[in-house]
Structures are given as C-alpha cells and as structure tokens.
Design an enzyme around this catalytic site. Structure first.
Site, PDB file in Angstrom:
ATOM      1  N   ASN A 188       0.878  -1.172   0.000  1.00 53.30           N
ATOM      2  CA  ASN A 188       0.000   0.000   0.000  1.00 53.30           C
ATOM      3  C   ASN A 188       0.920   1.227   0.000  1.00 53.30           C
ATOM      4  OD1 ASN A 188      -1.796   2.039   0.514  1.00 53.30           O
ATOM      5  ND2 ASN A 188      -2.740   1.067   2.293  1.00 53.30           N
ATOM      6  N   LYS A 197       3.182   0.640   3.193  1.00 53.67           N
ATOM      7  CA  LYS A 197       2.849  -0.427   4.146  1.00 53.67           C
ATOM      8  C   LYS A 197       2.967  -1.749   3.392  1.00 53.67           C
ATOM      9  CE  LYS A 197      -0.690   2.132   6.584  1.00 53.67           C
ATOM     10  NZ  LYS A 197      -2.116   2.329   6.515  1.00 53.67           N
ATOM     11  N   ARG A 248      -2.693  -2.006  -3.444  1.00 57.47           N
ATOM     12  CA  ARG A 248      -3.914  -1.238  -3.197  1.00 57.47           C
ATOM     13  C   ARG A 248      -3.874  -0.020  -4.115  1.00 57.47           C
ATOM     14  NH1 ARG A 248      -5.152   3.222   1.193  1.00 57.47           N
ATOM     15  NH2 ARG A 248      -7.355   3.440   0.762  1.00 57.47           N
ATOM     16  N   HIS A 277     -13.073   2.865   0.256  1.00 61.06           N
ATOM     17  CA  HIS A 277     -13.058   1.863   1.335  1.00 61.06           C
ATOM     18  C   HIS A 277     -13.764   0.578   0.881  1.00 61.06           C
ATOM     19  CE1 HIS A 277     -13.011   5.233   4.660  1.00 61.06           C
ATOM     20  NE2 HIS A 277     -11.766   4.856   4.387  1.00 61.06           N
ATOM     21  N   HIS A 322     -17.887   2.057   8.331  1.00 61.76           N
ATOM     22  CA  HIS A 322     -16.423   2.048   8.482  1.00 61.76           C
ATOM     23  C   HIS A 322     -16.010   3.388   9.100  1.00 61.76           C
ATOM     24  CE1 HIS A 322     -12.218   1.143   6.919  1.00 61.76           C
ATOM     25  NE2 HIS A 322     -12.149   2.424   7.226  1.00 61.76           N
ATOM     26  N   LEU A 323     -15.576   3.330  10.373  1.00 61.32           N
ATOM     27  CA  LEU A 323     -15.198   4.568  11.071  1.00 61.32           C
ATOM     28  C   LEU A 323     -13.726   4.514  11.455  1.00 61.32           C
ATOM     29  CD1 LEU A 323     -18.296   4.769  13.492  1.00 61.32           C
ATOM     30  CD2 LEU A 323     -18.021   5.913  11.269  1.00 61.32           C
ATOM     31  N   ASN A 357      -9.954   7.023  10.398  1.00 65.19           N
ATOM     32  CA  ASN A 357      -9.702   8.449  10.193  1.00 65.19           C
ATOM     33  C   ASN A 357     -10.620   8.946   9.089  1.00 65.19           C
ATOM     34  OD1 ASN A 357      -7.913   9.898  11.830  1.00 65.19           O
ATOM     35  ND2 ASN A 357      -6.296   8.467  11.197  1.00 65.19           N
ATOM     36  N   ARG A 371     -11.897  15.602   7.439  1.00 63.73           N
ATOM     37  CA  ARG A 371     -12.726  15.982   6.280  1.00 63.73           C
ATOM     38  C   ARG A 371     -14.143  16.330   6.731  1.00 63.73           C
ATOM     39  NH1 ARG A 371     -11.391  10.570   3.286  1.00 63.73           N
ATOM     40  NH2 ARG A 371      -9.200  10.602   3.840  1.00 63.73           N
ATOM     41  N   ASP A 431      -8.051  12.916  16.690  1.00 65.32           N
ATOM     42  CA  ASP A 431      -8.051  11.592  17.324  1.00 65.32           C
ATOM     43  C   ASP A 431      -9.259  11.478  18.250  1.00 65.32           C
ATOM     44  OD1 ASP A 431      -7.587   9.308  18.909  1.00 65.32           O
ATOM     45  OD2 ASP A 431      -5.438   9.447  18.491  1.00 65.32           O
ATOM     46  N   ARG A 433     -10.113   9.376  20.361  1.00 70.32           N
ATOM     47  CA  ARG A 433      -9.866   9.001  21.769  1.00 70.32           C
ATOM     48  C   ARG A 433      -9.704  10.245  22.637  1.00 70.32           C
ATOM     49  NH1 ARG A 433      -5.648   4.595  19.829  1.00 70.32           N
ATOM     50  NH2 ARG A 433      -5.405   6.305  18.380  1.00 70.32           N
ATOM     51  N   GLY A 462     -11.013   1.578  13.164  1.00 70.10           N
ATOM     52  CA  GLY A 462     -10.527   2.031  14.478  1.00 70.10           C
ATOM     53  C   GLY A 462     -11.619   2.419  15.462  1.00 70.10           C
ATOM     54  N   ASN A 513     -13.552  -0.214  18.208  1.00 72.48           N
ATOM     55  CA  ASN A 513     -13.063   0.025  19.577  1.00 72.48           C
ATOM     56  C   ASN A 513     -13.930   0.902  20.468  1.00 72.48           C
ATOM     57  OD1 ASN A 513     -10.487  -1.399  19.440  1.00 72.48           O
ATOM     58  ND2 ASN A 513     -10.058   0.074  17.812  1.00 72.48           N
ATOM     59  N   GLU A 559      -8.020  -5.136   5.385  1.00 71.00           N
ATOM     60  CA  GLU A 559      -7.950  -4.862   3.949  1.00 71.00           C
ATOM     61  C   GLU A 559      -6.831  -5.655   3.267  1.00 71.00           C
ATOM     62  OE1 GLU A 559      -9.257  -0.410   3.381  1.00 71.00           O
ATOM     63  OE2 GLU A 559      -8.651  -0.760   5.446  1.00 71.00           O
TER      64      GLU A 559
HETATM   65  P1  ADP Z   1      -7.158   4.706   9.308  1.00 72.58           P
HETATM   66  O1  ADP Z   1      -8.334   5.282   8.592  1.00 72.58           O
HETATM   67  O2  ADP Z   1      -5.989   5.627   9.391  1.00 72.58           O
HETATM   68  O3  ADP Z   1      -6.816   3.270   8.915  1.00 72.58           O
HETATM   69  P2  ADP Z   1      -8.066   3.531  11.822  1.00 72.58           P
HETATM   70  O4  ADP Z   1      -9.061   2.576  11.263  1.00 72.58           O
HETATM   71  O5  ADP Z   1      -6.859   2.970  12.474  1.00 72.58           O
HETATM   72  O6  ADP Z   1      -7.670   4.657  10.807  1.00 72.58           O
HETATM   73  O7  ADP Z   1      -8.847   4.446  12.906  1.00 72.58           O
HETATM   74  C1  ADP Z   1      -8.261   5.560  13.495  1.00 72.58           C
HETATM   75  C2  ADP Z   1      -9.263   6.205  14.438  1.00 72.58           C
HETATM   76  O8  ADP Z   1      -9.700   5.239  15.396  1.00 72.58           O
HETATM   77  C3  ADP Z   1      -8.685   7.384  15.245  1.00 72.58           C
HETATM   78  O9  ADP Z   1      -9.570   8.484  15.203  1.00 72.58           O
HETATM   79  C4  ADP Z   1      -8.621   6.814  16.651  1.00 72.58           C
HETATM   80  O10 ADP Z   1      -8.799   7.816  17.608  1.00 72.58           O
HETATM   81  C5  ADP Z   1      -9.786   5.868  16.653  1.00 72.58           C
HETATM   82  N1  ADP Z   1      -9.698   4.882  17.741  1.00 72.58           N
HETATM   83  C6  ADP Z   1      -8.835   3.892  17.916  1.00 72.58           C
HETATM   84  N2  ADP Z   1      -9.079   3.253  19.099  1.00 72.58           N
HETATM   85  C7  ADP Z   1     -10.133   3.889  19.675  1.00 72.58           C
HETATM   86  C8  ADP Z   1     -10.867   3.728  20.875  1.00 72.58           C
HETATM   87  N3  ADP Z   1     -10.570   2.785  21.768  1.00 72.58           N
HETATM   88  N4  ADP Z   1     -11.897   4.578  21.132  1.00 72.58           N
HETATM   89  C9  ADP Z   1     -12.204   5.540  20.248  1.00 72.58           C
HETATM   90  N5  ADP Z   1     -11.569   5.744  19.099  1.00 72.58           N
HETATM   91  C10 ADP Z   1     -10.536   4.946  18.809  1.00 72.58           C
END
Ligand code: ADP
Length: 402
Positions: free
Chosen positions: A7, A14, A95, A184, A212-213, A215, A245, A286, A288, A334, A338, A388
């Site tokens: 990727n 990656k 990819r 995606h 799909h949530l 970034n 975005r 982020d 979190r 992400g 999570n 993916e």
């Molecule tokens: P990318 O689109 O870069 O592949 P990911 O699928 O890794 O991204 O998701 C990144 C997002 O997931 C970030 O906004 C991160 O804060 C969020 N994230 C990861 N772990 C948690 C969690 N435990 N609680 C809330 N958000 C989380």
C-alpha cells in the site's frame, strides 16, 4: 505460495507478506516519512504462535524505489526475513485507490492497464500517483511476479445509476466521467462477507449497512451482498464527518468561500480535506482524545461527537429505507471496532429499525467478530474487524490461482 501486499502512499509504504493458501502473515511493516531525513522503518517478523519480533530502523530513505529495496532486503534478512530471494514472491497485490468505471475487479497489470491507470489519476490526484509509483518500482524489483491492482472503488461499481449519477447535466458525466465512485470498498466488501459467513446467511441474501469509522469514515448499503449505495462520492470527501474531512456540506458553501472570502481552490481544498471534521470542530482528529474531553464536559468535544453520531444515524435511516429489509448493522475500523460509546450513541432509539444493543456485550472487550444486539432484537448489530490486506491477498490469490 508467497504473496506480498503493498500500500504505497505519498510518503509511506505499508507491506505484508502472506503465505497462501494458509493465510499466514509472515512479515509486515511500514516505512514512513519517505523523502525526509528522519525516515522510519518498522518491521515485524511474525512467529507461528501469533507473537512477533520487531525491528526499528531510522535512516533517510529518499524515494519509493529505495523504500521498496529496503523492504526486499528485510524480507531476505537472515534473522527478520522469510525468503532467500525476491523470486520466491509469486505475486504482488497493490492497493489502488481509484479504478474509475473501467476497473470493477482486481486486475492483472500490464503496460496497457498501467497507461489507463495513469489516465485515471486526475480523479484521485492525492492517491493514485503514489499507488502507481509503487507498481512501477515493484515491477522492476519483482520481475517474475504477477502484479495485481485491487481498487478501493471496485466494490461500489454495482451501484445503480440513480445512486451514482449527480443531478447535473449529463455532459459532465459523459465528457469528464464525473459521478460518485465510493471508497473503502475493500473494507466494506470484506466485513459484509465475513459477517454473512459468520451468520451462515448466503451472501446473495444478506442485506446490511456497513459503517467504516477510521480516520476516513464511510458507509455502504449492501443488498444481496452487492453495494447499492455508499456515502463517499467522486472523492473521499463526501458523506460522513471524518477526522479532518467535512463530509457532506451544502455545495454553495464552496461558492461562498470563493466569492465572499476570496479563498483559492487550493485553500478550500485544504480547509475541507485537512482542517474540517473532528479537527475543525475541536482542534484534534483523534477520537480518543475528543472522548476524554467529552467526559469532562468540553463543549467543543460535545458538539463534535453529537454531529459525528447524528450524521451516521441519518445515513443509517436513509440506507434502511433503500434496503427495505435490514439483517445487520456492522461496525468496523478504528472507531467502529473500539468505541463502545460511539456504537451505543449510533444505536440509541433505533427500535424503529429493530436495532437494540445489549449494553454488556457492547462494552465487553474481545477481539474478532461479535454480535452485540440484545436478545430478541430483530436486527443484528455486529462488530467485524476489517482486514484490507487479507482481502487484497485473497483477491490476488483468486485471480492468479495456483
Ligand atoms: P485509518 O483510517 O488511518 O486506517 P483507523 O481505522 O486505524 O484509521 O482508525 C483511526 C481512528 O480510530 C482514530 O480516530 C482513533 O482515535 C480511533 N480509535 C482507535 N481506538 C479507539 C478507541 N478505543 N476509542 C475511540 N476511538 C478509537
């Protein structure tokens, strides 16, 4: 058979090396900050028992060709590698973000395909040129291997015209190819197929909404295993509110920014792609950190979370209306995998769609696929981890066979 998945981004590559058909990950890693003085290589050698040995290297890597050569030498390293020569790699799966209308399935790359992909770069100028660079370099290094492109847009090519066309004069579509494509796709396809097979429902009877949530955030309405609508459009800017975005806005906002605030096209591009969404509302992308602020009553964080969730819920309603029958709501990536809090907020008061969460199951920390609806709820709610790279390697394997 060894298949490498690559990727290539603007400043990173990656990679994962798989053994097929066992689906074993042998090696994985990322090279970041290519072109800068402080490039960073993080490489993992995966042991049989699921553990791994990690190697970190900091050294300047000036371009993608040097990056890929570094990856090859790590693959052959006596301690951290898994092959003796580059010839052992039978295929490389790439990819590629945009496949336009032309590429609706994984495609074996030859000179003619490469030419067409270059022509498509105007649709994804931030992504495709870097993906193509990766293909060109890999073709030189892995001379005997099949090079296969797997597109983020392919899965969405089953959308009907009324979903993908914009209500503007047809000539813009016919002459310039302007329409919604969706992104995606590899993830939406992977999680919907995983869920159907977990539930034992034939994929061609499975109706689902995939959320799909990461970034980047997007949703898809999937009917009988096929995508019938998705939230991203011509580019990955449309749809849900994301890390940086804006997602959907009234298009006249752009005219207003240009006419009344004299903003240039590149300034507006930057604003909507890099300085909006969660970042625009809170200064942080982020989730979190934003959730921690939310718990302390930070009003910017509260508004950002309310808007983030509200927009997901609007799409859930719209897609449920499109599908007619909803078997499952699937959370992935992400945030989706999570954050029990975001899942809870999205599913709140959705009884009208048969959606009801079991609080205990939603909060319980586990890995892998899981159903989290309450007993007796008519619609399943599922967490399905996306992968993916695995989807790409499976598609490459299906294409080249053995
Ligand atoms: P990318 O689109 O870069 O592949 P990911 O699928 O890794 O991204 O998701 C990144 C997002 O997931 C970030 O906004 C991160 O804060 C969020 N994230 C990861 N772990 C948690 C969690 N435990 N609680 C809330 N958000 C989380």
């Amino acid at each position: 058979m060894k298949i490498l998945v690559l990727n290539s981004g603007s400043s990173s590559i990656k990679y994962q090396l798989f053994e097929k058909p066992e689906n074993k990950v042998l090696l994985s890693g990322i090279i970041e900050r290519i072109g800068e003085e402080n490039s960073q290589v993080s490489h993992k050698f995966h042991n049989e028992d699921g553990t791994y040995k990690k190697l970190e290297i900091q050294e300047p890597i000036s371009d993608h060709e040097k990056g890929l050569k570094q990856i090859v030498s790590l693959q052959m390293d006596p301690e951290y590698g898994a092959i003796d020569s580059a010839d052992e790699i039978v295929a490389v799966g790439h990819r590629v973000v945009h496949g336009g209308e032309e590429f609706s399935t994984p495609t074996l790359i030859n000179e003619a395909v490469l030419q067409k992909l270059h022509k498509l770069s105007y649709l994804a100028p931030l992504h495709n040129p870097h993906n193509l660079k990766g293909i060109e370099v890999a073709t030189k290094i892995f001379k005997g291997a099949s090079q296969v492109a797997v597109f983020d847009t392919s899965f969405h090519q089953t959308m009907p015209k009324h979903a993908y066309r914009f209500p503007i004069p047809e000539s813009f579509y016919l002459e310039h190819g302007l329409r919604a494509f969706g992104f995606h796709g590899t993830s939406h396809q992977f999680v919907s197929q995983q869920a159907a097979s977990y539930l034992g429902i034939p994929i061609d009877h499975f109706n689902t909404i995939t959320i799909h949530l990461g970034n980047g955030c997007s949703m898809a309405a999937i009917q009988g295993g096929k995508c019938v609508d998705t939230s991203m459009g011509l580019t990955p800017l449309g749809g849900l509110m994301m890390g940086t975005r804006s997602g959907d806005i009234d298009p006249s906002l752009i005219l207003f920014l240009a006419q009344n605030l004299s903003m240039s096209v590149s300034e507006i591009d930057r604003l909507l792609n890099k300085e909006s969404g969660l970042k625009g509302l809170t200064g942080d992308n982020d989730l979190r950190n934003i959730l921690l602020r939310y718990e302390k009553g930070d009003s910017a964080a509260e508004l950002a979370i309310e808007m983030y969730v509200y927009r997901i819920r609007k799409y859930v309603g719209a897609y449920a209306a499109i599908l007619g029958r909803l078997d499952a709501l699937i959370f992935t990536a992400g945030v989706g995998e999570n954050s029990s809090f975001i899942r809870e907020k999205v599913c709140e008061n959705l009884n009208i769609l048969g959606v009801e969460l079991d609080e205990g199951l939603n909060n319980e920390k586990t890995s892998g696929i899981k159903e989290i609806q309450s007993q007796g709820a008519s619609t399943r709610v599922m967490i399905v981890p996306t992968n993916e790279e695995l989807q790409i390697v499976n598609q490459v394997f299906d294409l080249i066979g053995d």
